[in-house]
Structure formats: structure tokens, C-alpha cells
Design a protein around this motif. Structure first.
Motif, PDB file in Angstrom:
ATOM      1  N   SER A   1      77.674 -13.101  -0.359  1.00  0.00           N
ATOM      2  CA  SER A   1      78.526 -13.255  -1.609  1.00  0.00           C
ATOM      3  C   SER A   1      79.900 -13.896  -0.872  1.00  0.00           C
ATOM      4  O   SER A   1      80.259 -13.717   0.129  1.00  0.00           O
ATOM      5  CB  SER A   1      79.081 -12.041  -2.154  1.00  0.00           C
TER       6      SER A   1
ATOM      7  N   GLY B   1      85.597  -5.446  -3.743  1.00  0.00           N
ATOM      8  CA  GLY B   1      86.326  -6.350  -4.456  1.00  0.00           C
ATOM      9  C   GLY B   1      87.212  -5.620  -5.607  1.00  0.00           C
ATOM     10  O   GLY B   1      88.208  -6.360  -6.105  1.00  0.00           O
TER      11      GLY B   1
ATOM     12  N   SER C   1      88.486 -10.419 -10.536  1.00  0.00           N
ATOM     13  CA  SER C   1      87.885 -10.702  -9.220  1.00  0.00           C
ATOM     14  C   SER C   1      86.714 -11.505  -9.482  1.00  0.00           C
ATOM     15  O   SER C   1      86.221 -11.350 -10.747  1.00  0.00           O
ATOM     16  CB  SER C   1      87.257  -9.401  -8.794  1.00  0.00           C
TER      17      SER C   1
ATOM     18  N   ARG D   1      90.232 -13.088  -5.197  1.00  0.00           N
ATOM     19  CA  ARG D   1      91.044 -12.326  -6.416  1.00  0.00           C
ATOM     20  C   ARG D   1      91.647 -13.452  -7.184  1.00  0.00           C
ATOM     21  O   ARG D   1      92.106 -14.736  -6.641  1.00  0.00           O
ATOM     22  CB  ARG D   1      91.996 -11.574  -5.660  1.00  0.00           C
TER      23      ARG D   1
ATOM     24  N   THR E   1      83.666 -21.601  -6.735  1.00  0.00           N
ATOM     25  CA  THR E   1      84.416 -20.438  -7.534  1.00  0.00           C
ATOM     26  C   THR E   1      85.879 -21.477  -7.720  1.00  0.00           C
ATOM     27  O   THR E   1      86.135 -21.220  -8.430  1.00  0.00           O
ATOM     28  CB  THR E   1      84.803 -19.603  -6.194  1.00  0.00           C
TER      29      THR E   1
ATOM     30  N   PHE F   1      83.332 -13.398  -8.039  1.00  0.00           N
ATOM     31  CA  PHE F   1      82.204 -13.319  -7.029  1.00  0.00           C
ATOM     32  C   PHE F   1      81.184 -14.338  -7.262  1.00  0.00           C
ATOM     33  O   PHE F   1      80.763 -14.747  -8.360  1.00  0.00           O
ATOM     34  CB  PHE F   1      81.434 -12.176  -6.994  1.00  0.00           C
TER      35      PHE F   1
ATOM     36  N   TYR G   1      83.990 -14.140  -2.425  1.00  0.00           N
ATOM     37  CA  TYR G   1      84.774 -13.205  -3.225  1.00  0.00           C
ATOM     38  C   TYR G   1      86.171 -13.732  -3.190  1.00  0.00           C
ATOM     39  O   TYR G   1      86.667 -14.136  -1.966  1.00  0.00           O
ATOM     40  CB  TYR G   1      84.685 -11.872  -2.711  1.00  0.00           C
TER      41      TYR G   1
ATOM     42  N   ILE H   1      80.735  -5.314  -4.510  1.00  0.00           N
ATOM     43  CA  ILE H   1      81.583  -5.354  -5.743  1.00  0.00           C
ATOM     44  C   ILE H   1      82.769  -4.073  -5.565  1.00  0.00           C
ATOM     45  O   ILE H   1      83.531  -4.419  -5.828  1.00  0.00           O
ATOM     46  CB  ILE H   1      80.602  -4.838  -6.677  1.00  0.00           C
TER      47      ILE H   1
END
Length: 213
Positions: free
Chosen positions: A66, A158, A78, A70, A124, A80, A68, A155
Motif C-alpha cells: 500500500s 492510516g 486518508s 493524508r 494518488t 490508500f 498511503y 488501514i
């Protein structure tokens, strides 16, 4: 969250459009990175409860790869990008041209991990930019971080900045493949967008959803 009941297929289609625009930008960037024509699509978008999300990839104990970050700004939360270990290794092998790469021995393959993080950064960043443009909101990403761990742990990490668990998550499926390649060469991943509880309503109001109850 009564406004959740006001969400229609039209609003899901908008989220899918966000994903496809981001995928188009990502495909261009990836094509330049690896010097191959890349095609990316978003076949499905769903809104699920957090409990449903935990079972999405087969349960919280499934090990995944993953990236990740913010989200800050008008909407916080969040984001991911998640691949199964098998899918992540498939992509990395194609990217670094190393059929022996294994995430199990990742300490010996810094190049492969850097390649995967770059994939996550591109995806992302493109998705967040598309979401910002289509909702008219100002969104700012943190520095993305890479994790190879159990899905539940990833998760939960995060969400550590939240005082309470997010109620719902937006799942955006993503399919990556070289143009004109067979289905076996596709890489299938998922975006998990978890707006903070107070931001979920802001996001959907920006998409035209209001709580009419």
C-alpha cells in the motif's frame, strides 16, 4: 449520515469519472516512466461501511502492498492505493525488468520498492488532483508512505490521526495494463478514500448530494 441515502448512481458515476480522469493522467505519466504505452481504467466504484471495507480484500489479516497519504484542505481524510502482494510483484517485475523480484525479500530490492512507491505517488497524486478539480475544493496531500503489512494494520495506521473511526469508505477499482496486451498481464488495484467523518458530507455536497431528511 442520512445524506448517504441521497447518493444515487449519478453521484457514483461522478466519482467514477474522477477516477477515470485521474487514471488517464496516471497512464500518461507511467508511459513516460517505463517507456511503454499504458492503459488505465476504473471499472467500478462503491461506497461501503468501514466494517465492509475490512473484509474487502479477504479480511484484515491479508498481507498487502500500500501507498498511503493524508489529505488536507477543504476536505480531509486518508487515501490508500492498495495491491495484493501478487499484483504488486507483477507490476514491479515489469517495471524493473527483474523476474526474480519478491516482496518477501524486499530488503534486498530497494529499486523495486522505490518503483512501487513511485507508482503509488503517481496514482494518488493524479487522483487527488482530479478530485480537487471536479469538486472545486482545495486538497493537499501529505508525503506518501509505503507499507507492506496486513490490511487491517495498514488501514488502522492510516486512521490513527482520527479521534474516531470513519463511517464509510469510497472504493475505486483500478486496472493497469500495457496497451494491446492480454488480460493475464493486467494489474488490478484499489483506491480506498476514507474522508474524515466531518469531511464526508462536505465532499458529497461538492458533488451535489444534500441531506434531504
Amino acid at each position: 449520515m442520512d445524506y448517504i441515502n441521497s447518493i444515487t448512481n449519478k453521484h457514483i458515476d461522478i466519482l467514477k469519472e474522477v477516477g477515470n480522469i485521474g487514471a488517464g493522467h496516471s497512464a500518461t505519466a507511467l508511459s513516460m516512466l517505463i517507456n511503454k504505452k499504458i492503459d488505465m481504467t476504473v471499472p467500478n466504484v462503491e461506497i461501503v461501511s468501514f466494517n465492509e471495507l475490512m473484509e474487502w480484500l479477504g479480511g484484515p489479516e491479508v498481507v498487502i502492498a500500500s501507498v498511503y497519504l493524508r489529505i488536507k484542505g477543504d476536505v480531509s481524510g486518508s487515501l490508500f492505493f492498495v495491491l495484493s502482494i501478487e499484483q504488486a510483484e507483477r507490476f514491479i517485475k515489469q517495471l524493473i525488468v527483474d523476474d526474480h523480484f519478491s516482496l518477501i525479500n524486499s530488503t534486498e530490492h530497494e529499486l523495486g520498492l522505490s518503483a512501487f512507491q513511485e507508482l503509488g505517488n503517481i496514482l494518488t497524486g493524479s487522483y487527488l488532483s482530479s478530485l480537487s478539480d471536479l469538486t472545486g475544493t482545495n486538497l493537499y496531500p501529505s508525503v506518501p508512505s509505503l507499507s507492506i503489512d496486513m490490511f487491517g494494520a495498514v488501514i488502522s495506521h492510516g486512521l490513527i490521526e482520527l479521534s474516531h473511526v470513519s463511517d464509510y469508505a469510497i472504493i475505486i477499482d483500478t486496472v493497469i495494463k500495457e496497451e494491446d496486451h492480454f488480460e493475464v498481464d493486467t494489474v488490478k488495484g484499489h483506491f480506498f478514500l476514507l474522508p474524515d467523518p466531518e469531511s464526508f458530507k462536505k465532499l458529497f455536497e461538492a458533488l451535489g448530494v444534500t441531506d434531504e431528511t
